[in-house]
Write an enzyme that holds these catalytic residues in place. Structure first.
Site, PDB file in Angstrom:
ATOM      1  N   SER A 131      -7.549  -0.536  38.231  1.00  0.00           N
ATOM      2  CA  SER A 131      -6.650  -1.122  37.240  1.00  0.00           C
ATOM      3  C   SER A 131      -6.605  -0.264  35.989  1.00  0.00           C
ATOM      4  O   SER A 131      -7.537   0.467  35.686  1.00  0.00           O
ATOM      5  CB  SER A 131      -7.118  -2.527  36.893  1.00  0.00           C
ATOM      6  OG  SER A 131      -6.224  -3.085  35.973  1.00  0.00           O
ATOM      7  N   LYS A 185      -9.396  -7.660  42.505  1.00  0.00           N
ATOM      8  CA  LYS A 185      -8.260  -7.017  41.817  1.00  0.00           C
ATOM      9  C   LYS A 185      -7.050  -7.962  41.809  1.00  0.00           C
ATOM     10  O   LYS A 185      -6.329  -8.062  40.816  1.00  0.00           O
ATOM     11  CB  LYS A 185      -7.910  -5.690  42.502  1.00  0.00           C
ATOM     12  CG  LYS A 185      -6.603  -5.044  42.055  1.00  0.00           C
ATOM     13  CD  LYS A 185      -6.674  -4.641  40.594  1.00  0.00           C
ATOM     14  CE  LYS A 185      -5.546  -3.768  40.073  1.00  0.00           C
ATOM     15  NZ  LYS A 185      -4.239  -3.918  40.547  1.00  0.00           N
ATOM     16  N   HIS A 188      -7.662 -10.556  39.274  1.00  0.00           N
ATOM     17  CA  HIS A 188      -7.435  -9.903  37.982  1.00  0.00           C
ATOM     18  C   HIS A 188      -5.944  -9.922  37.635  1.00  0.00           C
ATOM     19  O   HIS A 188      -5.553 -10.280  36.529  1.00  0.00           O
ATOM     20  CB  HIS A 188      -7.957  -8.459  38.033  1.00  0.00           C
ATOM     21  CG  HIS A 188      -7.402  -7.570  36.964  1.00  0.00           C
ATOM     22  ND1 HIS A 188      -6.139  -7.023  37.047  1.00  0.00           N
ATOM     23  CD2 HIS A 188      -7.907  -7.152  35.781  1.00  0.00           C
ATOM     24  CE1 HIS A 188      -5.895  -6.310  35.959  1.00  0.00           C
ATOM     25  NE2 HIS A 188      -6.955  -6.364  35.180  1.00  0.00           N
ATOM     26  N   ASN A 189      -5.114  -9.557  38.580  1.00  0.00           N
ATOM     27  CA  ASN A 189      -3.672  -9.524  38.313  1.00  0.00           C
ATOM     28  C   ASN A 189      -3.121 -10.927  38.063  1.00  0.00           C
ATOM     29  O   ASN A 189      -2.253 -11.114  37.210  1.00  0.00           O
ATOM     30  CB  ASN A 189      -2.924  -8.878  39.484  1.00  0.00           C
ATOM     31  CG  ASN A 189      -3.093  -7.377  39.504  1.00  0.00           C
ATOM     32  OD1 ASN A 189      -4.082  -6.858  38.981  1.00  0.00           O
ATOM     33  ND2 ASN A 189      -2.157  -6.672  40.085  1.00  0.00           N
ATOM     34  N   GLU A 192      -4.003 -11.848  34.667  1.00  0.00           N
ATOM     35  CA  GLU A 192      -3.105 -11.096  33.774  1.00  0.00           C
ATOM     36  C   GLU A 192      -1.772 -11.861  33.603  1.00  0.00           C
ATOM     37  O   GLU A 192      -1.269 -11.997  32.488  1.00  0.00           O
ATOM     38  CB  GLU A 192      -2.877  -9.717  34.393  1.00  0.00           C
ATOM     39  CG  GLU A 192      -1.973  -8.798  33.635  1.00  0.00           C
ATOM     40  CD  GLU A 192      -1.793  -7.482  34.408  1.00  0.00           C
ATOM     41  OE1 GLU A 192      -2.815  -6.912  34.845  1.00  0.00           O
ATOM     42  OE2 GLU A 192      -0.645  -7.053  34.568  1.00  0.00           O
ATOM     43  N   TYR A 193      -1.235 -12.359  34.689  1.00  0.00           N
ATOM     44  CA  TYR A 193      -0.013 -13.184  34.613  1.00  0.00           C
ATOM     45  C   TYR A 193      -0.245 -14.361  33.658  1.00  0.00           C
ATOM     46  O   TYR A 193       0.595 -14.686  32.837  1.00  0.00           O
ATOM     47  CB  TYR A 193       0.347 -13.780  35.988  1.00  0.00           C
ATOM     48  CG  TYR A 193       1.217 -12.952  36.896  1.00  0.00           C
ATOM     49  CD1 TYR A 193       0.859 -11.668  37.262  1.00  0.00           C
ATOM     50  CD2 TYR A 193       2.389 -13.476  37.438  1.00  0.00           C
ATOM     51  CE1 TYR A 193       1.643 -10.926  38.143  1.00  0.00           C
ATOM     52  CE2 TYR A 193       3.182 -12.740  38.313  1.00  0.00           C
ATOM     53  CZ  TYR A 193       2.800 -11.470  38.670  1.00  0.00           C
ATOM     54  OH  TYR A 193       3.576 -10.756  39.543  1.00  0.00           O
TER      55      TYR A 193
END
Ligand code: 2AM
Length: 491
Positions: A131, A185, A188-189, A192-193
């Site tokens: 990332s 990961k 994690h994304n 993030e959203y």
């Protein structure tokens, strides 16, 4: 033939791959570069990699011949069939104990499968989340490797030196087994959203609710960035809001309000539904993007559906802004609580031993969600690696209690204004559900038993001769129908 010199090989010379090679080169490693279109290897050596120790290879065979054993080869190619194709091409040239690493955006079930397939052949596989985008790849990404545990000692030094460093600690540690690196990961994304949606809602409330200008909102975010919300996303939001177009108008106000998505947020939400875990905030963040995408329909709706008359705010503005900071903080705590719940649940299901403190440490720097807050999550899991939920940690328990009154005031006010706060609101709804000893699922169970004879269990303390403890009970609610339960009854 001369002895192999390469510490690690990298396949895939798009910008991410090139930057990761240059980064590893800076850290003292000799990287051998290969790409399907081999002219890119020559271009890279003649330009970006000129004057470095980077070596080129023009075939898979040459790449493998140039690597020290156990060979370590990172793939940074398009997720999907390209990864399997390269693995297949590599296999004839690999020997027992060699390590194939997939650093692309693969979906974790593929990484689970690839780990099993390669291990069955005596090879090792690592699926690593990478990332931080192109910038992170060049100067220090967050690296989340998982897969064949035996591979970790061999790649640890390269990975930890290449990763971002925070307070002298690398943003890279071993995540866990099989597909866990790519799983983490993905989460994690998703997080993030959620973080982005929370910030967008705060912006909306400040702008449409309080009527504050972009430049003033930028100042508020700048102030927040010095406190508990200190993070990359808050920092760039302040910068974005300060950025004016040539005519002096904030550029952000000229950007079409239709959000795109590549799918990793959706994957997280789907994984949450599959695992039966209430990851509501990421779900709402994905749905908010979906609603944004139907711009034309929203425009038509706005002409015929009225909300409340939005009255100007008569209370203490600064107090409200402070409340909003707390609302954002509390919602963020809930989002991460949910994200870690999801990882725990999946780990249980797939028998992964996940390193939760390590995961928070990996996200502390080098990636989009990097923040001071992640340091506090690291500490929580360092204190108790089996922490059931972040809300049971003393630090976060105190933080949500402190934030609670302001959080409620903000959501109540937004509801009165008719400003949507799906992420703030779902966080609070989760919080109120989570802290409820009794939720109205008793009624759901009664309904299920009434219409479908699905049976229910008795509430502790309410047992009687008809309502027997630990027994699936069916009641004849109507006096009609039978006493047959759903296991032997299909309506
Ligand atoms: P290319 O330069 O030969 O297109 C990002 O697209 C990277 O993935 C590039 O290095 C690209 O190689 C590689 N890539 C994409 N699809 C591929 C495929 N089907 N097979 C091999 N490499 C692929």
């Amino acid at each position: 033939m001369s002895a192999p010199v390469g510490d690690i090989g990298l396949i895939g010379l798009a910008v991410m791959g090139q930057n990761l090679i240059l980064n590893m080169n800076d850290k003292g490693f000799t990287v051998v570069a290969y790409n399907r279109t081999t002219s890119k290897v020559d271009d890279f050596l003649a330009n970006e990699a000129k004057g470095t120790k980077v070596q080129g290879a023009h075939s898979i065979q040459e790449l493998c011949a140039k690597l020290k054993r156990p060979r370590k080869i990172i793939l940074l190619v398009k997720a999907g069939p390209a990864v399997d194709s390269f693995i297949q091409q590599l296999e004839p040239y690999l020997e027992k104990g060699d390590i194939v690493i997939d650093g692309g955006n693969s979906h974790y079930p593929d990484s689970i499968r690839r780990t099993k397939e390669l291990e069955a052949k005596g090879l090792l596989f690592v699926g690593s989340g990478v990332s931080g985008g192109e910038e992170g790849a060049r100067h220090g990404p967050s690296l989340m490797p998982g897969g064949s545990t035996a591979a970790w000692p061999a790649i640890k030094e390269i990975f930890q030196k290449t990763a971002a460093q925070v307070n002298g600690e690398p943003c890279c540690d071993w995540v866990g087994e099989t597909g866990s690196g790519h799983y983490v990961k993905m989460v994690h994304n998703g997080i993030e959203y959620g973080d982005m949606q929370l910030i967008a809602e705060a912006y909306d409330i400040l702008k449409r609710g309080l009527g504050i200008s972009e430049s003033e909102i930028a100042d508020i975010f700048t102030t927040w960035n010095k406190g508990v919300l200190d993070s990359f996303l808050i920092e760039i939001t302040a910068n974005i809001l300060k950025f004016n177009d040539d005519d002096g108008e904030p550029l952000v106000t000229k950007i079409l309000d239709k959000a795109g998505q590549k799918g990793t947020g959706k994957w997280t939400a789907i994984a949450a539904l599959d695992a039966g875990t209430a990851v509501t905030l990421i779900g709402e963040a994905v749905f908010a993007r979906c609603l944004s995408a139907i711009k034309e329909e929203r425009v038509r709706a706005s002409k015929v559906i009225n909300g409340p008359q939005r009255e100007s705010f008569r209370g203490d503005k600064q107090q409200f802004i402070d409340d909003l900071e707390q609302a954002l903080y509390a919602s963020k705590i809930i989002s991460y609580t949910q994200g870690f719940m999801l990882m725990r649940e999946t780990a249980k299901e797939l028998s992964w031993n996940l390193n939760y403190a390590g995961i928070a440490r990996m996200w502390r720097g080098g990636c989009i969600i990097k923040s001071v807050f992640l340091g506090d999550i690291t500490s929580a899991y360092e204190k108790n690696k089996d922490l059931e939920s972040l809300l049971f940690d003393d630090f976060f328990n105190k933080a949500v209690h402190k934030a609670q009154p302001g959080w409620r005031r903000v959501i109540a006010q937004a509801v009165l204004w008719g400003i949507p706060t799906p992420a703030f609101s779902t966080a609070l709804a989760f919080f109120d559900g989570y802290r409820s000893e009794v939720v109205p699922a008793n009624l759901l169970q009664a309904q299920r038993d009434y219409f479908g004879a699905h049976t229910f269990r008795v509430m502790p303390g309410k047992e009687n001769p008809r309502l027997v403890k630990d027994r699936d009970i069916h009641i004849n609610w109507t006096g009609r129908g039978g006493n047959v339960s759903a296991s032997s009854y299909s309506a």
